[in-house]
Motif scaffolding. Structure first.
Motif, PDB file in Angstrom:
ATOM      1  N   LYS A  90     -69.429  70.828  11.301  1.00 55.66           N
ATOM      2  CA  LYS A  90     -70.471  71.064  10.312  1.00 55.66           C
ATOM      3  C   LYS A  90     -69.854  71.163   8.915  1.00 55.66           C
ATOM      4  N   GLN A  91     -70.486  70.469   7.965  1.00 54.11           N
ATOM      5  CA  GLN A  91     -70.009  70.483   6.578  1.00 54.11           C
ATOM      6  C   GLN A  91     -70.484  71.753   5.882  1.00 54.11           C
ATOM      7  N   PRO A  92     -69.631  72.386   5.067  1.00 47.79           N
ATOM      8  CA  PRO A  92     -70.087  73.566   4.337  1.00 47.79           C
ATOM      9  C   PRO A  92     -71.140  73.182   3.302  1.00 47.79           C
ATOM     10  N   ALA A  93     -72.012  74.124   3.012  1.00 53.81           N
ATOM     11  CA  ALA A  93     -73.077  73.870   2.044  1.00 53.81           C
ATOM     12  C   ALA A  93     -72.466  73.673   0.662  1.00 53.81           C
ATOM     13  N   PRO A  94     -72.956  72.696  -0.088  1.00 50.89           N
ATOM     14  CA  PRO A  94     -72.385  72.470  -1.422  1.00 50.89           C
ATOM     15  C   PRO A  94     -72.713  73.641  -2.351  1.00 50.89           C
ATOM     16  N   ARG A  95     -71.773  73.955  -3.217  1.00 48.45           N
ATOM     17  CA  ARG A  95     -71.970  75.044  -4.167  1.00 48.45           C
ATOM     18  C   ARG A  95     -72.820  74.579  -5.339  1.00 48.45           C
ATOM     19  N   LYS A  96     -73.560  75.529  -5.881  1.00 46.82           N
ATOM     20  CA  LYS A  96     -74.352  75.224  -7.060  1.00 46.82           C
ATOM     21  C   LYS A  96     -73.419  75.176  -8.266  1.00 46.82           C
ATOM     22  N   PRO A  97     -73.571  74.164  -9.094  1.00 43.34           N
ATOM     23  CA  PRO A  97     -72.713  74.115 -10.279  1.00 43.34           C
ATOM     24  C   PRO A  97     -73.085  75.246 -11.246  1.00 43.34           C
ATOM     25  N   ARG A  98     -72.059  75.901 -11.781  1.00 47.41           N
ATOM     26  CA  ARG A  98     -72.303  76.976 -12.749  1.00 47.41           C
ATOM     27  C   ARG A  98     -72.423  76.380 -14.138  1.00 47.41           C
ATOM     28  N   THR A  99     -73.289  76.965 -14.903  1.00 43.93           N
ATOM     29  CA  THR A  99     -73.406  76.496 -16.280  1.00 43.93           C
ATOM     30  C   THR A  99     -72.309  77.168 -17.101  1.00 43.93           C
ATOM     31  N   ALA A 100     -71.540  76.347 -17.801  1.00 40.11           N
ATOM     32  CA  ALA A 100     -70.441  76.879 -18.598  1.00 40.11           C
ATOM     33  C   ALA A 100     -70.970  77.426 -19.919  1.00 40.11           C
ATOM     34  N   ARG A 101     -70.463  78.609 -20.258  1.00 44.57           N
ATOM     35  CA  ARG A 101     -70.827  79.219 -21.530  1.00 44.57           C
ATOM     36  C   ARG A 101     -69.608  79.236 -22.428  1.00 44.57           C
ATOM     37  N   ILE A 102     -69.815  79.562 -23.679  1.00 42.80           N
ATOM     38  CA  ILE A 102     -68.685  79.634 -24.609  1.00 42.80           C
ATOM     39  C   ILE A 102     -67.739  80.739 -24.151  1.00 42.80           C
ATOM     40  N   GLY A 103     -66.472  80.433 -24.031  1.00 41.09           N
ATOM     41  CA  GLY A 103     -65.452  81.388 -23.605  1.00 41.09           C
ATOM     42  C   GLY A 103     -65.311  81.492 -22.096  1.00 41.09           C
ATOM     43  N   ASP A 104     -66.078  80.705 -21.355  1.00 45.60           N
ATOM     44  CA  ASP A 104     -65.998  80.748 -19.898  1.00 45.60           C
ATOM     45  C   ASP A 104     -64.888  79.820 -19.439  1.00 45.60           C
ATOM     46  N   ASN A 105     -63.962  80.370 -18.636  1.00 44.72           N
ATOM     47  CA  ASN A 105     -62.868  79.542 -18.143  1.00 44.72           C
ATOM     48  C   ASN A 105     -63.090  79.068 -16.708  1.00 44.72           C
ATOM     49  N   GLY A 106     -64.293  79.322 -16.170  1.00 42.37           N
ATOM     50  CA  GLY A 106     -64.596  78.856 -14.811  1.00 42.37           C
ATOM     51  C   GLY A 106     -64.090  79.794 -13.735  1.00 42.37           C
ATOM     52  N   GLY A 107     -63.645  80.987 -14.097  1.00 41.56           N
ATOM     53  CA  GLY A 107     -63.143  81.950 -13.115  1.00 41.56           C
ATOM     54  C   GLY A 107     -64.280  82.681 -12.415  1.00 41.56           C
ATOM     55  N   PRO A 108     -63.939  83.635 -11.565  1.00 41.42           N
ATOM     56  CA  PRO A 108     -64.969  84.377 -10.837  1.00 41.42           C
ATOM     57  C   PRO A 108     -65.795  85.246 -11.777  1.00 41.42           C
ATOM     58  N   PRO A 109     -66.977  85.633 -11.394  1.00 39.24           N
ATOM     59  CA  PRO A 109     -67.806  86.460 -12.264  1.00 39.24           C
ATOM     60  C   PRO A 109     -67.156  87.825 -12.505  1.00 39.24           C
ATOM     61  N   LEU A 110     -67.406  88.398 -13.659  1.00 39.13           N
ATOM     62  CA  LEU A 110     -66.818  89.686 -14.002  1.00 39.13           C
ATOM     63  C   LEU A 110     -67.549  90.844 -13.334  1.00 39.13           C
ATOM     64  N   GLU A 111     -68.802  90.656 -13.006  1.00 38.79           N
ATOM     65  CA  GLU A 111     -69.552  91.717 -12.349  1.00 38.79           C
ATOM     66  C   GLU A 111     -69.131  91.765 -10.880  1.00 38.79           C
ATOM     67  N   GLU A 112     -68.695  92.932 -10.437  1.00 36.06           N
ATOM     68  CA  GLU A 112     -68.303  93.071  -9.036  1.00 36.06           C
ATOM     69  C   GLU A 112     -69.522  93.369  -8.187  1.00 36.06           C
ATOM     70  N   LYS A 113     -69.483  92.902  -6.953  1.00 34.66           N
ATOM     71  CA  LYS A 113     -70.569  93.193  -6.032  1.00 34.66           C
ATOM     72  C   LYS A 113     -70.501  94.661  -5.638  1.00 34.66           C
ATOM     73  N   LYS A 114     -71.676  95.258  -5.398  1.00 29.42           N
ATOM     74  CA  LYS A 114     -71.713  96.644  -4.939  1.00 29.42           C
ATOM     75  C   LYS A 114     -71.117  96.704  -3.543  1.00 29.42           C
ATOM     76  N   ARG A 115     -70.228  97.663  -3.337  1.00 32.97           N
ATOM     77  CA  ARG A 115     -69.530  97.792  -2.074  1.00 32.97           C
ATOM     78  C   ARG A 115     -70.217  98.828  -1.186  1.00 32.97           C
ATOM     79  N   GLU A 116     -70.302  98.540   0.098  1.00 29.64           N
ATOM     80  CA  GLU A 116     -70.870  99.478   1.061  1.00 29.64           C
ATOM     81  C   GLU A 116     -69.760 100.422   1.507  1.00 29.64           C
ATOM     82  N   TRP A 117     -69.956 101.698   1.326  1.00 29.86           N
ATOM     83  CA  TRP A 117     -68.954 102.699   1.690  1.00 29.86           C
ATOM     84  C   TRP A 117     -68.946 102.943   3.180  1.00 29.86           C
ATOM     85  N   GLU A 118     -67.786 103.346   3.716  1.00 30.03           N
ATOM     86  CA  GLU A 118     -67.674 103.685   5.125  1.00 30.03           C
ATOM     87  C   GLU A 118     -68.558 104.863   5.479  1.00 30.03           C
ATOM     88  N   SER A 119     -68.781 105.724   4.506  1.00 34.40           N
ATOM     89  CA  SER A 119     -69.519 106.953   4.765  1.00 34.40           C
ATOM     90  C   SER A 119     -71.001 106.703   4.974  1.00 34.40           C
TER      91      SER A 119
END
Length: 118
Positions: A2-31
């Motif tokens: 099975k082929q992986p689903a194609p990624r959506k192209p990100r729109t480049a903004r000024i100063g964007d180097n194409g790296g991962p997003p700066l906002e981190e995902k909320k993490r689920e705690w063990e507790s």
């Protein structure tokens, strides 16, 4: 294959180097969703209950072997019930093995690494 689903192209903004997003995902705690302090209280209590001095562990291992139980089963009875198992309690404890195995409890091995026969 099975082929992986194609990624959506990100729109480049000024100063964007194409790296991962700066906002981190909320993490689920063990507790979980309870108070964080309660999780650490239980974790500390669990460690304290199972980590006993060598002499106590060896004595429990010997008593468990004479009864035909594993160290973990013997210690669980001491911790849960508050008494030291006697020969008349062995049938009840052995009857709990399948239930504890199904629930993922500590039943499978003794301190010496011997597998259960039943």
């Amino acid at each position: 294959m099975k082929q992986p689903a194609p990624r959506k192209p990100r729109t480049a903004r000024i100063g964007d180097n194409g790296g991962p997003p700066l906002e981190e995902k909320k993490r689920e705690w063990e507790s979980g969703k309870g108070e964080i302090g309660r999780y650490f209280d239980w974790r500390f209590a669990h460690r304290r209950a199972w980590k006993k001095p060598r002499e106590i562990s060896l004595r429990r291992q010997e008593r468990a072997e004479t009864l035909g139980l594993t160290y973990e089963e013997y210690t669980l009875e001491v911790l849960e019930r508050g008494y030291f198992p006697q020969p008349e309690h062995v049938e009840t404890i052995v009857a709990k093995r399948p239930e504890r195995r199904r629930d993922g409890g500590v039943v499978g091995q003794s301190l010496k690494g011997m597998r259960l026969k039943k």
